[in-house]
Design a protein around this motif. Structure first.
Motif, PDB file in Angstrom:
ATOM      1  N   GLY A  62      -6.761  -9.246  38.302  1.00 12.56           N
ATOM      2  CA  GLY A  62      -5.923  -9.877  37.268  1.00 12.56           C
ATOM      3  C   GLY A  62      -4.738 -10.574  37.887  1.00 12.56           C
ATOM      4  N   GLY A  63      -3.602 -10.468  37.248  1.00  6.03           N
ATOM      5  CA  GLY A  63      -2.376 -11.031  37.777  1.00  6.03           C
ATOM      6  C   GLY A  63      -2.147 -12.484  37.399  1.00  6.03           C
ATOM      7  N   GLY A  64      -3.050 -13.090  36.642  1.00 12.22           N
ATOM      8  CA  GLY A  64      -2.858 -14.482  36.238  1.00 12.22           C
ATOM      9  C   GLY A  64      -1.856 -14.588  35.098  1.00 12.22           C
ATOM     10  N   PRO A  65      -1.513 -15.815  34.734  1.00 12.99           N
ATOM     11  CA  PRO A  65      -0.545 -16.007  33.645  1.00 12.99           C
ATOM     12  C   PRO A  65      -1.123 -15.551  32.307  1.00 12.99           C
ATOM     13  N   LEU A  66      -0.244 -15.055  31.448  1.00  5.48           N
ATOM     14  CA  LEU A  66      -0.661 -14.667  30.108  1.00  5.48           C
ATOM     15  C   LEU A  66      -0.760 -15.915  29.247  1.00  5.48           C
ATOM     16  N   VAL A  67      -1.836 -16.012  28.486  1.00  2.00           N
ATOM     17  CA  VAL A  67      -2.026 -17.150  27.593  1.00  2.00           C
ATOM     18  C   VAL A  67      -2.360 -16.599  26.213  1.00  2.00           C
ATOM     19  N   GLY A  68      -1.531 -16.956  25.228  1.00  2.00           N
ATOM     20  CA  GLY A  68      -1.770 -16.529  23.853  1.00  2.00           C
ATOM     21  C   GLY A  68      -2.605 -17.556  23.107  1.00  2.00           C
ATOM     22  N   GLU A  69      -2.898 -17.257  21.852  1.00  2.00           N
ATOM     23  CA  GLU A  69      -3.711 -18.151  21.033  1.00  2.00           C
ATOM     24  C   GLU A  69      -2.883 -19.214  20.331  1.00  2.00           C
ATOM     25  N   ALA A  70      -1.580 -18.951  20.089  1.00  2.00           N
ATOM     26  CA  ALA A  70      -0.752 -19.857  19.304  1.00  2.00           C
ATOM     27  C   ALA A  70      -0.247 -21.024  20.144  1.00  2.00           C
ATOM     28  N   VAL A  71      -0.193 -22.189  19.504  1.00  6.29           N
ATOM     29  CA  VAL A  71       0.438 -23.371  20.081  1.00  6.29           C
ATOM     30  C   VAL A  71       1.657 -23.635  19.214  1.00  6.29           C
ATOM     31  N   TYR A  72       2.814 -23.759  19.812  1.00  7.41           N
ATOM     32  CA  TYR A  72       4.059 -23.869  19.064  1.00  7.41           C
ATOM     33  C   TYR A  72       4.468 -25.319  18.880  1.00  7.41           C
ATOM     34  N   ASP A  73       4.918 -25.616  17.693  1.00  3.65           N
ATOM     35  CA  ASP A  73       5.433 -26.926  17.351  1.00  3.65           C
ATOM     36  C   ASP A  73       6.886 -26.734  16.948  1.00  3.65           C
ATOM     37  N   PHE A  74       7.801 -27.305  17.691  1.00  2.00           N
ATOM     38  CA  PHE A  74       9.215 -27.103  17.423  1.00  2.00           C
ATOM     39  C   PHE A  74       9.795 -28.165  16.488  1.00  2.00           C
ATOM     40  N   ALA A  75       8.939 -28.948  15.868  1.00  2.00           N
ATOM     41  CA  ALA A  75       9.403 -29.924  14.887  1.00  2.00           C
ATOM     42  C   ALA A  75       9.870 -29.176  13.633  1.00  2.00           C
ATOM     43  N   PRO A  76      10.768 -29.782  12.862  1.00  2.00           N
ATOM     44  CA  PRO A  76      11.206 -29.124  11.627  1.00  2.00           C
ATOM     45  C   PRO A  76      10.014 -28.791  10.725  1.00  2.00           C
ATOM     46  N   VAL A  77      10.073 -27.641  10.115  1.00  2.00           N
ATOM     47  CA  VAL A  77       9.005 -27.171   9.249  1.00  2.00           C
ATOM     48  C   VAL A  77       9.158 -27.792   7.865  1.00  2.00           C
ATOM     49  N   THR A  78       8.087 -28.311   7.336  1.00  2.00           N
ATOM     50  CA  THR A  78       8.083 -28.826   5.972  1.00  2.00           C
ATOM     51  C   THR A  78       7.214 -27.908   5.135  1.00  2.00           C
ATOM     52  N   THR A  79       7.752 -27.474   3.999  1.00  2.00           N
ATOM     53  CA  THR A  79       6.988 -26.621   3.097  1.00  2.00           C
ATOM     54  C   THR A  79       6.830 -27.323   1.752  1.00  2.00           C
ATOM     55  N   TYR A  80       5.766 -26.979   1.054  1.00  2.00           N
ATOM     56  CA  TYR A  80       5.482 -27.537  -0.262  1.00  2.00           C
ATOM     57  C   TYR A  80       5.376 -26.384  -1.246  1.00  2.00           C
ATOM     58  N   GLU A  81       6.043 -26.513  -2.362  1.00  2.00           N
ATOM     59  CA  GLU A  81       5.981 -25.482  -3.391  1.00  2.00           C
ATOM     60  C   GLU A  81       5.630 -26.149  -4.715  1.00  2.00           C
ATOM     61  N   TYR A  82       4.712 -25.548  -5.437  1.00  2.00           N
ATOM     62  CA  TYR A  82       4.221 -26.095  -6.699  1.00  2.00           C
ATOM     63  C   TYR A  82       4.658 -25.162  -7.829  1.00  2.00           C
ATOM     64  N   ASP A  83       5.401 -25.700  -8.796  1.00  2.00           N
ATOM     65  CA  ASP A  83       5.858 -24.917  -9.939  1.00  2.00           C
ATOM     66  C   ASP A  83       5.506 -25.632 -11.229  1.00  2.00           C
ATOM     67  N   VAL A  84       4.811 -24.951 -12.116  1.00  2.00           N
ATOM     68  CA  VAL A  84       4.567 -25.491 -13.455  1.00  2.00           C
ATOM     69  C   VAL A  84       5.861 -25.310 -14.237  1.00  2.00           C
TER      70      VAL A  84
ATOM     71  N   HIS B 118       6.057 -29.477 -10.821  1.00  2.00           N
ATOM     72  CA  HIS B 118       7.011 -29.989  -9.845  1.00  2.00           C
ATOM     73  C   HIS B 118       6.531 -29.601  -8.460  1.00  2.00           C
ATOM     74  N   VAL B 119       6.520 -30.571  -7.580  1.00  2.00           N
ATOM     75  CA  VAL B 119       6.167 -30.329  -6.189  1.00  2.00           C
ATOM     76  C   VAL B 119       7.458 -30.446  -5.397  1.00  2.00           C
ATOM     77  N   ASN B 120       7.916 -29.324  -4.859  1.00  2.00           N
ATOM     78  CA  ASN B 120       9.149 -29.293  -4.070  1.00  2.00           C
ATOM     79  C   ASN B 120       8.794 -29.382  -2.602  1.00  2.00           C
ATOM     80  N   ILE B 121       9.347 -30.389  -1.933  1.00  2.00           N
ATOM     81  CA  ILE B 121       9.083 -30.617  -0.517  1.00  2.00           C
ATOM     82  C   ILE B 121      10.381 -30.326   0.225  1.00  2.00           C
ATOM     83  N   ARG B 122      10.315 -29.384   1.164  1.00  2.00           N
ATOM     84  CA  ARG B 122      11.528 -28.966   1.875  1.00  2.00           C
ATOM     85  C   ARG B 122      11.337 -29.031   3.381  1.00  2.00           C
ATOM     86  N   THR B 123      12.420 -29.359   4.047  1.00  2.00           N
ATOM     87  CA  THR B 123      12.484 -29.228   5.503  1.00  2.00           C
ATOM     88  C   THR B 123      13.732 -28.399   5.812  1.00  2.00           C
TER      89      THR B 123
END
Length: 160
Positions: free
Chosen positions: A122-144, A77-82
């Motif tokens: 220094g004194g410039g803006p802080l910039v991290g590595e992550a880019v954020y996506d505020f769209a709903p998260v979809t996850t997939y789960e696989y169960d035998v 079973h492949v469970n797809i969730r948002t």
């Protein structure tokens, strides 16, 4: 939750639909404990479970599984969730804030290191590595959930 049923084709080691039934559930909260493999004597050497481990980005119990379930088995079973309710939304926001705090700390450390190596300023803006996506998260789960070769052996599974 949308649950789809698939079988694992032994010839191509890919998922193939076993039936066209689609189940929509708003209340079920599946977890990795729904997978019957954890109670099967073949779990440590099974190609199907190796596939499930890959889909869950989990370390493999073996790099070279030697047990191949018979053709058309198991049923996976492949469970797809948002995000489906306010609690899910709140949990997702808390996760993003935790990631933001971690990225801010990394950016501050990188800026401090650059400031030291460049002799101040220094004194410039802080910039991290992550880019954020505020769209709903979809996850997939696989169960035998069914397997023609299942041999019950409670306690044989030891998670990595």
């Amino acid at each position: 939750t949308l649950a789809l049923s698939f079988g694992l084709s032994s010839s191509s080691r890919t998922l193939v639909p076993t039936r066209s039934v689609h189940v929509v559930s708003r209340t079920r909260t599946a977890s990795s404990l729904d997978c019957i493999c954890i109670h099967c004597k073949w779990v440590t050497t099974c190609e199907a479970y190796h596939f499930v481990e890959s889909k869950h980005d989990q370390p493999h119990m073996t790099n070279n599984p030697t047990f191949v379930p018979r053709e058309g088995s198991p049923t996976i079973h492949v469970n797809i969730r948002t995000i489906r309710n306010e609690e899910d939304r709140q949990n997702e926001l808390e996760r993003m804030w935790r990631e933001h705090a971690a990225e801010t700390a990394k950016a501050e450390a990188a800026a401090a290191a650059a400031n030291v190596s460049q002799g101040g300023g220094g004194g410039g803006p802080l910039v991290g590595e992550a880019v954020y996506d505020f769209a709903p998260v979809t996850t997939y789960e696989y169960d035998v959930v069914q397997c023609e070769d299942f041999v019950e052996d409670h306690g044989c599974f030891v998670p990595n």
